[in-house]
Design a protein around this motif. Structure first.
Motif, PDB file in Angstrom:
ATOM      1  N   ASN A  48       0.823  -1.213   0.000  1.00 55.71           N
ATOM      2  CA  ASN A  48       0.000   0.000   0.000  1.00 55.71           C
ATOM      3  C   ASN A  48       0.852   1.255   0.000  1.00 55.71           C
ATOM      4  O   ASN A  48       0.566   2.215  -0.726  1.00 55.71           O
ATOM      5  CB  ASN A  48      -0.924  -0.006   1.221  1.00 55.71           C
ATOM      6  CG  ASN A  48      -1.999  -1.067   1.132  1.00 55.71           C
ATOM      7  OD1 ASN A  48      -2.588  -1.283   0.078  1.00 55.71           O
ATOM      8  ND2 ASN A  48      -2.276  -1.727   2.243  1.00 55.71           N
ATOM      9  N   CYS A  49       1.901   1.274   0.815  1.00 56.53           N
ATOM     10  CA  CYS A  49       2.761   2.457   0.874  1.00 56.53           C
ATOM     11  C   CYS A  49       3.542   2.639  -0.422  1.00 56.53           C
ATOM     12  O   CYS A  49       3.729   3.760  -0.894  1.00 56.53           O
ATOM     13  CB  CYS A  49       3.713   2.349   2.065  1.00 56.53           C
ATOM     14  SG  CYS A  49       2.925   2.719   3.660  1.00 56.53           S
ATOM     15  N   CYS A  50       4.002   1.532  -0.996  1.00 56.42           N
ATOM     16  CA  CYS A  50       4.741   1.641  -2.260  1.00 56.42           C
ATOM     17  C   CYS A  50       3.834   2.154  -3.376  1.00 56.42           C
ATOM     18  O   CYS A  50       4.237   3.002  -4.182  1.00 56.42           O
ATOM     19  CB  CYS A  50       5.349   0.293  -2.626  1.00 56.42           C
ATOM     20  SG  CYS A  50       6.767  -0.165  -1.594  1.00 56.42           S
ATOM     21  N   ALA A  51       2.602   1.657  -3.416  1.00 51.84           N
ATOM     22  CA  ALA A  51       1.667   2.125  -4.439  1.00 51.84           C
ATOM     23  C   ALA A  51       1.355   3.607  -4.244  1.00 51.84           C
ATOM     24  O   ALA A  51       1.283   4.379  -5.217  1.00 51.84           O
ATOM     25  CB  ALA A  51       0.383   1.298  -4.383  1.00 51.84           C
ATOM     26  N   ALA A  52       1.186   4.020  -2.985  1.00 45.38           N
ATOM     27  CA  ALA A  52       0.911   5.431  -2.715  1.00 45.38           C
ATOM     28  C   ALA A  52       2.106   6.305  -3.093  1.00 45.38           C
ATOM     29  O   ALA A  52       1.949   7.408  -3.608  1.00 45.38           O
ATOM     30  CB  ALA A  52       0.557   5.613  -1.242  1.00 45.38           C
ATOM     31  N   GLY A  53       3.317   5.797  -2.835  1.00 43.48           N
ATOM     32  CA  GLY A  53       4.505   6.539  -3.215  1.00 43.48           C
ATOM     33  C   GLY A  53       4.618   6.699  -4.724  1.00 43.48           C
ATOM     34  O   GLY A  53       4.975   7.774  -5.224  1.00 43.48           O
ATOM     35  N   GLU A  54       4.333   5.645  -5.457  1.00 41.76           N
ATOM     36  CA  GLU A  54       4.363   5.712  -6.926  1.00 41.76           C
ATOM     37  C   GLU A  54       3.350   6.741  -7.428  1.00 41.76           C
ATOM     38  O   GLU A  54       3.632   7.508  -8.351  1.00 41.76           O
ATOM     39  CB  GLU A  54       4.047   4.335  -7.515  1.00 41.76           C
ATOM     40  CG  GLU A  54       5.115   3.284  -7.279  1.00 41.76           C
ATOM     41  CD  GLU A  54       6.321   3.444  -8.189  1.00 41.76           C
ATOM     42  OE1 GLU A  54       6.233   4.213  -9.171  1.00 41.76           O
ATOM     43  OE2 GLU A  54       7.357   2.798  -7.909  1.00 41.76           O
ATOM     44  N   ALA A  55       2.176   6.779  -6.786  1.00 37.78           N
ATOM     45  CA  ALA A  55       1.143   7.729  -7.204  1.00 37.78           C
ATOM     46  C   ALA A  55       1.577   9.171  -6.982  1.00 37.78           C
ATOM     47  O   ALA A  55       1.108  10.081  -7.673  1.00 37.78           O
ATOM     48  CB  ALA A  55      -0.155   7.448  -6.448  1.00 37.78           C
ATOM     49  N   LEU A  56       2.494   9.374  -6.033  1.00 36.88           N
ATOM     50  CA  LEU A  56       3.010  10.714  -5.760  1.00 36.88           C
ATOM     51  C   LEU A  56       4.230  11.052  -6.611  1.00 36.88           C
ATOM     52  O   LEU A  56       4.809  12.131  -6.465  1.00 36.88           O
ATOM     53  CB  LEU A  56       3.368  10.845  -4.282  1.00 36.88           C
ATOM     54  CG  LEU A  56       2.190  10.923  -3.312  1.00 36.88           C
ATOM     55  CD1 LEU A  56       2.677  10.830  -1.867  1.00 36.88           C
ATOM     56  CD2 LEU A  56       1.403  12.205  -3.524  1.00 36.88           C
ATOM     57  N   GLY A  57       4.633  10.135  -7.467  1.00 32.82           N
ATOM     58  CA  GLY A  57       5.738  10.406  -8.379  1.00 32.82           C
ATOM     59  C   GLY A  57       7.084   9.858  -7.957  1.00 32.82           C
ATOM     60  O   GLY A  57       8.102  10.127  -8.607  1.00 32.82           O
ATOM     61  N   PHE A  58       7.134   9.074  -6.889  1.00 35.84           N
ATOM     62  CA  PHE A  58       8.382   8.482  -6.445  1.00 35.84           C
ATOM     63  C   PHE A  58       8.585   7.115  -7.088  1.00 35.84           C
ATOM     64  O   PHE A  58       7.614   6.414  -7.389  1.00 35.84           O
ATOM     65  CB  PHE A  58       8.387   8.318  -4.921  1.00 35.84           C
ATOM     66  CG  PHE A  58       8.392   9.608  -4.159  1.00 35.84           C
ATOM     67  CD1 PHE A  58       9.587  10.235  -3.836  1.00 35.84           C
ATOM     68  CD2 PHE A  58       7.193  10.194  -3.751  1.00 35.84           C
ATOM     69  CE1 PHE A  58       9.595  11.420  -3.121  1.00 35.84           C
ATOM     70  CE2 PHE A  58       7.196  11.381  -3.030  1.00 35.84           C
ATOM     71  CZ  PHE A  58       8.398  11.996  -2.726  1.00 35.84           C
ATOM     72  N   ASP A  59       9.845   6.752  -7.288  1.00 36.00           N
ATOM     73  CA  ASP A  59      10.183   5.410  -7.753  1.00 36.00           C
ATOM     74  C   ASP A  59      10.314   4.531  -6.515  1.00 36.00           C
ATOM     75  O   ASP A  59      11.405   4.320  -5.982  1.00 36.00           O
ATOM     76  CB  ASP A  59      11.502   5.444  -8.536  1.00 36.00           C
ATOM     77  CG  ASP A  59      11.851   4.103  -9.168  1.00 36.00           C
ATOM     78  OD1 ASP A  59      11.241   3.081  -8.783  1.00 36.00           O
ATOM     79  OD2 ASP A  59      12.745   4.073 -10.029  1.00 36.00           O
ATOM     80  N   ALA A  60       9.179   4.037  -6.042  1.00 40.11           N
ATOM     81  CA  ALA A  60       9.135   3.375  -4.741  1.00 40.11           C
ATOM     82  C   ALA A  60      10.012   2.132  -4.693  1.00 40.11           C
ATOM     83  O   ALA A  60      10.699   1.888  -3.687  1.00 40.11           O
ATOM     84  CB  ALA A  60       7.697   3.020  -4.384  1.00 40.11           C
TER      85      ALA A  60
END
Length: 344
Positions: free
Chosen positions: A85-97
């Motif tokens: 969940n955190c990785c998906a949220a990070g990707e949605a914010l533009g980070f390469d999680a």
């Protein structure tokens, strides 16, 4: 209302997970076993509670407490939460999680391998703060990992504020934050936080697990302890010095260089607190009011100095706790805060 930094031990199904998917080590339980900030049930429950309270009661506003990851004295929490969940949220914010999870894992592995020579080399560099990380073999992307974690929390806070203000437009929605020395490792990117909340305050000013005067020394003690256990040949004073340099607190006079003294000894509380207040003002934009915390039930001279720091650096007031049976508390607080004392 409190949020994420505690509770994972009570509700392990919603707890943070590290970069390998493991639960947090109970060794540092006293500093918090956090909840995952991106778990959909945690997020929905919190938002529903905030909306419900706003509808039911004539509240004047919210101070959202513990809206952070565990205190960075919990070393294991620094490489969490890395769940799906955190990785998906990070990707949605533009980070390469996925890349940043690898970087966090590499940072952990590098620090596990540190030895006496590595510590001496890092200290000889005279670098401080994040600039010191490469000298310890930590990849620069590890700093981005901390930025992503902080971005996740700020996004949640903005959503919670919107949920509250959809019910009552303009209702103040603020939060306590970690002191600047430990803010980012604890999940607070002040720039994002200013955009997500209506004021910033903090926890206890002179002790406790979230103390603004002792936040850095608590973290330094745990970091130095872990280092000396991993590399017994490292001198304790060097280990403490390294930890303080990572937190950019090594130049505060009279901070002890021994672990027990950091935990139990006499600390320059007023100087440590003033350093944090000065940094808070320096690194924020002025977009929202600043109310540093003051525990006003202790030594009146200390209370006076804490209040003077808040006034001198141009803050808007203070979040105060007092001891009602201590008759010297309020006079000392008023003396220190000066013109700001009209509210007390």
């Amino acid at each position: 209302i409190g949020l994420w930094s505690y509770g994972g031990d009570v509700f392990p199904e919603y707890a943070m997970r590290d970069v390998d998917g493991a639960e947090l080590d109970p060794r540092w339980k006293a500093w918090g076993v956090g909840l995952c900030p991106s778990h959909p049930r945690v997020e929905a429950w919190t938002a529903d509670c905030l909306e419900d309270v706003t509808k039911r009661y004539d509240v004047d506003g919210f101070c959202v407490d513990h809206a952070r990851y565990p205190q960075p004295a919990n070393l294991h929490a620094l490489i969490a939460c890395a769940c799906e969940n955190c990785c998906a949220a990070g990707e949605a914010l533009g980070f390469d999680a996925s890349r940043l999870v690898v970087a966090a894992r590499e940072a952990r592995d590098a620090l596990r391998e540190i030895d006496e020579e590595g510590v001496r080399r890092a200290l000889a560099s005279e670098l401080r703060g994040p600039d010191l990380l490469p000298a310890l073999g930590v990849p620069r992307a590890a700093w981005e990992w901390l930025l992503m974690r902080a971005a996740l929390l700020a996004q949640r806070m903005a959503a919670f504020r919107s949920r509250v203000q959809d019910v009552r437009q303009g209702l103040p929605f603020g939060s306590d934050v970690f002191a600047p020395s430990i803010a980012l490792p604890g999940g607070h990117d002040y720039g994002r936080w200013e955009a997500a909340t209506d004021f910033l305050t903090g926890g206890s000013s002179a002790g406790g697990v979230v103390g603004w005067a002792t936040g850095a020394t608590n973290a330094a003690a745990e970091w130095a302890q872990a280092l000396t256990e991993l590399a017994p040949e490292v001198d304790e004073e060097d280990a403490v010095e390294l930890a303080l340099r990572l937190l950019s607190q090594d130049d505060v006079a009279d901070v002890p260089r021994h672990i027990v003294a950091l935990r139990e000894g006499t600390l320059p509380l007023a100087a440590l607190y003033e350093r944090e207040v000065a940094r808070l003002v320096a690194v924020t934009s002025g977009r929202v009011p600043l109310y540093p915390p003051i525990s006003a039930g202790g030594n009146p001279d200390l209370v006076r100095r804490l209040g003077a720091s808040v006034q001198a650096h141009g803050c808007h007031g203070a979040m105060v706790t007092v001891a009602p049976d201590n008759e010297q508390s309020l006079p000392a607080l008023r003396d220190g805060l000066g013109p700001l004392a009209k509210y007390y």
